[in-house]
Design a protein around this motif. Structure first.
Motif, PDB file in Angstrom:
ATOM      1  N   GLN A  36       0.478  -1.371  -0.022  1.00  0.00           N
ATOM      2  CA  GLN A  36      -0.140   0.204   0.154  1.00  0.00           C
ATOM      3  C   GLN A  36       0.721   1.096   0.099  1.00  0.00           C
ATOM      4  OE1 GLN A  36      -3.319  -0.676  -0.539  1.00  0.00           O
ATOM      5  NE2 GLN A  36      -2.675  -2.535  -0.446  1.00  0.00           N
ATOM      6  N   THR A  64      -1.264  -0.970  -7.458  1.00  0.00           N
ATOM      7  CA  THR A  64      -1.294   0.397  -8.369  1.00  0.00           C
ATOM      8  C   THR A  64      -2.321   1.066  -8.277  1.00  0.00           C
ATOM      9  OG1 THR A  64      -2.614  -0.760  -9.839  1.00  0.00           O
ATOM     10  CG2 THR A  64      -0.801  -0.932 -10.386  1.00  0.00           C
ATOM     11  N   GLN A  65      -3.475   0.309  -7.278  1.00  0.00           N
ATOM     12  CA  GLN A  65      -4.704   0.859  -6.736  1.00  0.00           C
ATOM     13  C   GLN A  65      -4.747   0.592  -5.439  1.00  0.00           C
ATOM     14  OE1 GLN A  65      -6.521   3.010  -8.513  1.00  0.00           O
ATOM     15  NE2 GLN A  65      -8.453   3.571  -7.035  1.00  0.00           N
TER      16      GLN A  65
END
Length: 131
Positions: A36, A64-65
């Motif tokens: 994260q 990525t998210q």
């Protein structure tokens, strides 16, 4: 703080019956957190951790998210085969020690980078703005 001291502190905080259970928890939570956090905050947090903990933290490529705090707990539960309640407990036990090691300034920077819901995981109140 050495890695062994960190494990003993997490074992105490989480009331885990064995050192091995505390170590598994530390490694799982730190790897999940490593997915994260990016940038300077990732480097700075790794530098605050004992070597073995830093390796667990940096063992995963950042997502990525990023997940919300609740998404983080649910993802951790799925990865360790537990419930969201036990994953939340595990997260709190580990992140309490991480907060002690990192200090308030770095935790502020990390929380500013992450989506909502992480403040509580790091033992902080998370205020929302009125609409």
């Amino acid at each position: 703080m050495t890695f062994d001291q960190m494990l003993e502190r997490v074992r105490y905080e989480g009331a885990y019956p064995t050192r091995e259970r505390a170590e598994d928890t530390v490694r799982a939570v730190l790897a999940a957190l490593g997915r994260q956090i990016t940038g300077d905050e990732r480097v700075d947090l790794a530098a605050c951790l004992p070597l073995e903990a830093a390796r667990a933290f940096t063992s995963e490529v950042p997502a990525t998210q990023p997940l919300t705090g609740w998404g983080f707990v649910k993802d951790l539960a799925a990865r360790i085969g537990g419930t969201p309640a036990t994953a939340r407990w595990d997260t709190g036990a580990v992140l309490n020690v991480v907060t002690h090691l990192a200090g308030p300034h770095l935790i502020d920077r990390i929380l500013a980078q992450l989506p909502g819901g992480y403040g509580l995981l790091f033992g902080r109140a998370e205020l929302t703005r009125a609409a």
